[in-house]
Design a protein around this motif. Structure first.
Motif, PDB file in Angstrom:
ATOM      1  N   GLY A  96       0.816  -1.198   0.000  1.00 59.19           N
ATOM      2  CA  GLY A  96       0.000   0.000   0.000  1.00 59.19           C
ATOM      3  C   GLY A  96       0.853   1.252   0.000  1.00 59.19           C
ATOM      4  N   LYS A 152       0.540   5.312   5.564  1.00 60.95           N
ATOM      5  CA  LYS A 152      -0.920   5.180   5.623  1.00 60.95           C
ATOM      6  C   LYS A 152      -1.355   3.726   5.847  1.00 60.95           C
ATOM      7  N   SER A 153      -0.694   2.805   5.172  1.00 62.93           N
ATOM      8  CA  SER A 153      -1.032   1.393   5.363  1.00 62.93           C
ATOM      9  C   SER A 153       0.107   0.618   6.029  1.00 62.93           C
ATOM     10  N   TYR A 196       2.727  -3.445   8.895  1.00 58.11           N
ATOM     11  CA  TYR A 196       1.420  -2.828   8.714  1.00 58.11           C
ATOM     12  C   TYR A 196       1.048  -1.993   9.937  1.00 58.11           C
ATOM     13  N   PHE A 255      -4.577  -1.661  12.417  1.00 64.10           N
ATOM     14  CA  PHE A 255      -5.254  -2.663  11.598  1.00 64.10           C
ATOM     15  C   PHE A 255      -5.516  -3.943  12.379  1.00 64.10           C
ATOM     16  N   PRO A 264      -8.802  -4.450   6.454  1.00 64.82           N
ATOM     17  CA  PRO A 264      -8.774  -3.038   6.036  1.00 64.82           C
ATOM     18  C   PRO A 264      -7.877  -2.795   4.828  1.00 64.82           C
ATOM     19  N   ARG A 324      -7.501  -4.723   2.165  1.00 64.66           N
ATOM     20  CA  ARG A 324      -8.272  -5.026   0.958  1.00 64.66           C
ATOM     21  C   ARG A 324      -9.429  -4.044   0.782  1.00 64.66           C
ATOM     22  N   ARG A 325     -10.066  -3.702   1.885  1.00 63.87           N
ATOM     23  CA  ARG A 325     -11.239  -2.828   1.817  1.00 63.87           C
ATOM     24  C   ARG A 325     -10.879  -1.392   1.470  1.00 63.87           C
ATOM     25  N   ASP A 326      -9.843  -0.862   2.107  1.00 66.66           N
ATOM     26  CA  ASP A 326      -9.537   0.567   1.990  1.00 66.66           C
ATOM     27  C   ASP A 326      -8.400   0.889   1.017  1.00 66.66           C
ATOM     28  N   PHE A 327      -7.541  -0.101   0.756  1.00 67.58           N
ATOM     29  CA  PHE A 327      -6.369   0.187  -0.082  1.00 67.58           C
ATOM     30  C   PHE A 327      -6.257  -0.706  -1.317  1.00 67.58           C
TER      31      PHE A 327
END
Length: 220
Positions: free
Chosen positions: A75, A79-80, A90, A94, A101, A103-106
């Motif tokens: 990512g 941020k990730s 990470y 998270f 998160p 997969r969902r957000d990045f």
């Protein structure tokens, strides 16, 4: 923290805990866990229908570069993930299941998008809690090299493509019928089951897999 333990504690069971069961076997039997294969069994290809093939190749080439790999597997830094001692970890917020998160957000760490899932997994394991790391360490003595991937000929691949899906579908259907009692387990029904498997190509597939296995591992 293990997500199951975390949910139990959040539900009010403060002393809830889980642990890994050490591997065991009968006397004279060696327990083992296969390591992850070095080379994955899936690949990427550019469709012949792509209009600008040169640009598509350049894009794919970028995705396998260090920068492109990091975008797909990690990512965005800060941020990730962050760097600790020069290695990616990470974000702590998270939790124990960072892939949710991510997969969902990045859009990170999708099996069919990321070209280097090993990097994503190493980054995840690097941020595990001490208990999880200890469990991983306890299993290291059981790990042996992963099996070699069977390399099939074009003819073998065509046979697998034409026979395996309908055979698998029939197999799952009949096993479900046997288990649920829809089809009684009698000698006659079982023989019909075996006969239909042969008609769908079970013997052909078995011979093909044995041939591919012997080609990969040798006759011994």
């Amino acid at each position: 923290m293990n997500p199951t333990i975390d949910k139990a504690k959040q539900a009010g069971t403060s002393d809830y805990d889980l642990d890994a069961l050490p591997e065991f076997a009968a006397d004279g039997v060696k327990t083992y866990q296969f390591s992850r294969p070095v080379v994955g069994s899936v690949g990427r290809a550019i469709s012949a229908k792509v209009k600008d093939k040169e640009r598509a190749v350049k894009f794919l080439d970028y995705l396998v570069s260090e920068e492109g790999t990091n975008y797909l597997s990690l990512g965005i830094e800060g941020k990730s993930y962050t760097l600790e001692d020069g290695k990616p970890v990470y974000m702590k917020e998270f939790g124990a299941s960072p892939y949710v998160p991510l997969r969902r957000d990045f859009g990170v760490w999708y099996d069919n998008i990321s070209l280097n899932n090993a990097l994503a997994r190493q980054t995840w394991e690097r941020g595990l809690d001490d208990k999880s790391k200890a469990i991983n360490s306890s299993y290291e003595k059981f790990i042996i090299p992963a099996p070699k991937a069977l390399v099939k000929t074009t003819e073998e691949l065509d046979l697998e493509k034409s026979k395996l899906t309908p055979l698998t579908k029939f197999l799952e259907q009949k096993i479900t019928e046997f288990v649920t009692g829809k089809t009684p387990i009698t000698d006659a029904n079982y023989q019909q089951f075996l006969d239909q498997l042969k008609k769908l190509g079970s013997d052909e597939l078995l011979d093909m897999y044995n041939t591919a296995y012997q080609r990969t591992y040798g006759s011994k």
